[in-house]
Design an enzyme around this catalytic site. Structure first.
Site, PDB file in Angstrom:
ATOM      1  N   ASN A  12       7.505   7.925  -1.532  1.00 38.61           N
ATOM      2  CA  ASN A  12       6.056   8.097  -1.386  1.00 38.61           C
ATOM      3  C   ASN A  12       5.768   8.629   0.034  1.00 38.61           C
ATOM      4  OD1 ASN A  12       3.355   7.397  -0.574  1.00 38.61           O
ATOM      5  ND2 ASN A  12       3.183   6.146  -2.405  1.00 38.61           N
ATOM      6  N   HIS A  15       2.079   8.092   3.833  1.00 34.42           N
ATOM      7  CA  HIS A  15       1.843   7.683   5.226  1.00 34.42           C
ATOM      8  C   HIS A  15       2.343   8.696   6.246  1.00 34.42           C
ATOM      9  CE1 HIS A  15      -0.283   4.370   3.789  1.00 34.42           C
ATOM     10  NE2 HIS A  15       0.741   3.984   3.044  1.00 34.42           N
ATOM     11  N   HIS A  48      -0.381   9.599  -3.470  1.00 37.54           N
ATOM     12  CA  HIS A  48      -1.614   8.987  -3.985  1.00 37.54           C
ATOM     13  C   HIS A  48      -2.804   9.750  -3.420  1.00 37.54           C
ATOM     14  CE1 HIS A  48      -4.030   4.933  -4.408  1.00 37.54           C
ATOM     15  NE2 HIS A  48      -4.642   5.958  -4.980  1.00 37.54           N
ATOM     16  N   ARG A  50      -6.358   9.636  -2.899  1.00 40.12           N
ATOM     17  CA  ARG A  50      -7.431   8.636  -2.949  1.00 40.12           C
ATOM     18  C   ARG A  50      -8.793   9.295  -2.949  1.00 40.12           C
ATOM     19  NH1 ARG A  50      -7.354   3.246  -1.666  1.00 40.12           N
ATOM     20  NH2 ARG A  50      -5.295   2.333  -1.639  1.00 40.12           N
ATOM     21  N   ARG A  54      -7.993   9.541   2.416  1.00 34.77           N
ATOM     22  CA  ARG A  54      -7.611   9.019   3.728  1.00 34.77           C
ATOM     23  C   ARG A  54      -6.214   9.473   4.160  1.00 34.77           C
ATOM     24  NH1 ARG A  54      -7.088   2.650   2.301  1.00 34.77           N
ATOM     25  NH2 ARG A  54      -9.160   3.059   1.479  1.00 34.77           N
ATOM     26  N   GLU A  75      -0.232   9.499  -8.010  1.00 36.44           N
ATOM     27  CA  GLU A  75      -0.947   8.224  -8.204  1.00 36.44           C
ATOM     28  C   GLU A  75      -2.428   8.499  -8.058  1.00 36.44           C
ATOM     29  OE1 GLU A  75       0.320   5.427  -5.314  1.00 36.44           O
ATOM     30  OE2 GLU A  75       2.328   5.305  -6.107  1.00 36.44           O
ATOM     31  N   THR A 106      -3.093  -0.427  -2.029  1.00 31.53           N
ATOM     32  CA  THR A 106      -3.373  -0.844  -3.405  1.00 31.53           C
ATOM     33  C   THR A 106      -3.044  -2.328  -3.536  1.00 31.53           C
ATOM     34  OG1 THR A 106      -2.686   1.373  -4.001  1.00 31.53           O
ATOM     35  CG2 THR A 106      -3.006  -0.168  -5.804  1.00 31.53           C
ATOM     36  N   GLU A 156       4.596   0.444 -14.102  1.00 29.65           N
ATOM     37  CA  GLU A 156       5.182   0.179 -12.785  1.00 29.65           C
ATOM     38  C   GLU A 156       4.727  -1.205 -12.357  1.00 29.65           C
ATOM     39  OE1 GLU A 156       5.192   3.276  -9.862  1.00 29.65           O
ATOM     40  OE2 GLU A 156       5.267   1.846  -8.207  1.00 29.65           O
ATOM     41  N   HIS A 196       5.965  -1.140  -4.224  1.00 32.33           N
ATOM     42  CA  HIS A 196       4.964  -1.605  -3.261  1.00 32.33           C
ATOM     43  C   HIS A 196       5.577  -2.616  -2.305  1.00 32.33           C
ATOM     44  CE1 HIS A 196       1.190  -2.409  -1.302  1.00 32.33           C
ATOM     45  NE2 HIS A 196       0.696  -1.384  -1.963  1.00 32.33           N
TER      46      HIS A 196
HETATM   47  N1  PXP Z   1       3.837   2.305  -6.205  1.00 30.74           N
HETATM   48  C1  PXP Z   1       2.493   2.361  -6.253  1.00 30.74           C
HETATM   49  C2  PXP Z   1       1.833   2.432  -7.593  1.00 30.74           C
HETATM   50  C3  PXP Z   1       1.711   2.397  -5.080  1.00 30.74           C
HETATM   51  O1  PXP Z   1       0.369   2.444  -5.159  1.00 30.74           O
HETATM   52  C4  PXP Z   1       2.377   2.411  -3.834  1.00 30.74           C
HETATM   53  C5  PXP Z   1       1.582   2.501  -2.573  1.00 30.74           C
HETATM   54  O2  PXP Z   1       0.866   3.676  -2.560  1.00 30.74           O
HETATM   55  C6  PXP Z   1       3.785   2.368  -3.823  1.00 30.74           C
HETATM   56  C7  PXP Z   1       4.486   2.287  -5.024  1.00 30.74           C
HETATM   57  C8  PXP Z   1       4.559   2.414  -2.553  1.00 30.74           C
HETATM   58  O3  PXP Z   1       4.283   1.300  -1.760  1.00 30.74           O
HETATM   59  P1  PXP Z   1       4.819   1.252  -0.285  1.00 30.74           P
HETATM   60  O4  PXP Z   1       4.186   2.397   0.446  1.00 30.74           O
HETATM   61  O5  PXP Z   1       4.371  -0.086   0.195  1.00 30.74           O
HETATM   62  O6  PXP Z   1       6.308   1.386  -0.334  1.00 30.74           O
END
Ligand code: PXP
Length: 251
Positions: A12, A15, A48, A50, A54, A75, A106, A156, A196
């Protein structure tokens, strides 16, 4: 990669965009990070989009769609705006997530059981346009059954509570919930993913769950990139996942 016991890693890149947006310029570019992640062994990229933009922007999604050679998992919240974006881009996968404007991340899973009739047309229209739809849910039988009845092929499981719990009985209790939910998902014929909050110290027991097909990991990898680099962080995560899988296979 067609081996059913292989655990895919979705990286992901949200960030990377968070850091970019802190200064409002173009650096660091999440698309460049996604291409690097693919080189480092990621099996897919997750982003994601949003409502408040952001981190990931509309332009990032367009660029990821054109440049990536590995699957993109978009996402998004179940809103008309996001639906029209997804139908335009047709990403490989769409993961429906709950979204609250005030939250930092999330916070919980989607309440599929309560939102069944609202979510049904989203699942149908996204599936018809060719995206593989997943629902981000708490590891809970009722939510799994609701996701199954909506016709989403993938769920998920939210690992946030497990990762936030202190090591010991509390974390163990959350792990057992995830293990049981992953088993139940497989019994119902759902492909099961998890994610997550996962980091090196929490990924092992999750990766060892044999019915999981994919983990999505972002924040930890981007943070760790500051210390050892993005490529090395992804490679180390891959090694931890593989080691956990190999140890269960050997049992
Ligand atoms: N899976 C989903 C559905 C999420 O919303 C997120 C966070 O955007 C992640 C995985 C990844 O989480 P993390 O960034 O904490 O590893």
């Amino acid at each position: 990669m067609n081996d059913p016991s292989f655990l895919r890693l979705g990286v992901n890149v949200d960030h990377v965009a968070t850091v970019r947006n802190a200064r409002g310029g173009r650096h660091p570019d999440p698309v460049r990070a996604a291409l690097l992640a693919a080189e480092a062994g990621a099996d897919g990229i997750t982003a994601h989009l949003r409502e408040d933009r952001r981190h990931i922007s509309d332009a990032d999604i367009a660029q990821l769609m054109s440049d990536l050679k590995i699957p993109l998992n978009l996402e998004m919240a179940a809103t008309e705006e996001m639906l029209s974006i997804a139908l335009r881009h047709k990403p490989h996968a769409v993961c429906l997530v709950p979204e609250k404007r005030q939250e930092r991340t999330t916070e919980g899973g989607l309440d599929v059981a309560a939102g069944h009739s609202y979510l049904a047309p989203f699942v149908r229209r996204l599936s018809e346009s060719g995206s593989r739809v997943s629902m981000f849910i708490e590891p809970d039988e009722r939510q799994l059954e609701a996701a199954k009845s909506l016709g989403a092929p993938v769920v998920e499981l939210h690992t946030g509570a497990y990762c936030d719990a202190l090591p010991g009985p509390d974390r163990e209790r959350h792990l057992v919930r995830i293990q049981e939910a992953a088993k139940y998902a497989a019994k119902m014929g759902l492909e099961c993913h998890a994610g997550h909050g996962l980091g090196y110290d929490t990924v092992g027991p999750i990766a060892a769950i044999p019915t999981l097909a994919e983990l999505n990991i972002g924040h930890f990898l981007v943070g760790e990139a500051i210390f050892i680099g993005f490529r090395a962080a992804i490679q180390r995560m891959r090694i931890s996942m593989d080691a956990a899988r190999t140890s269960v296979a050997a049992q």
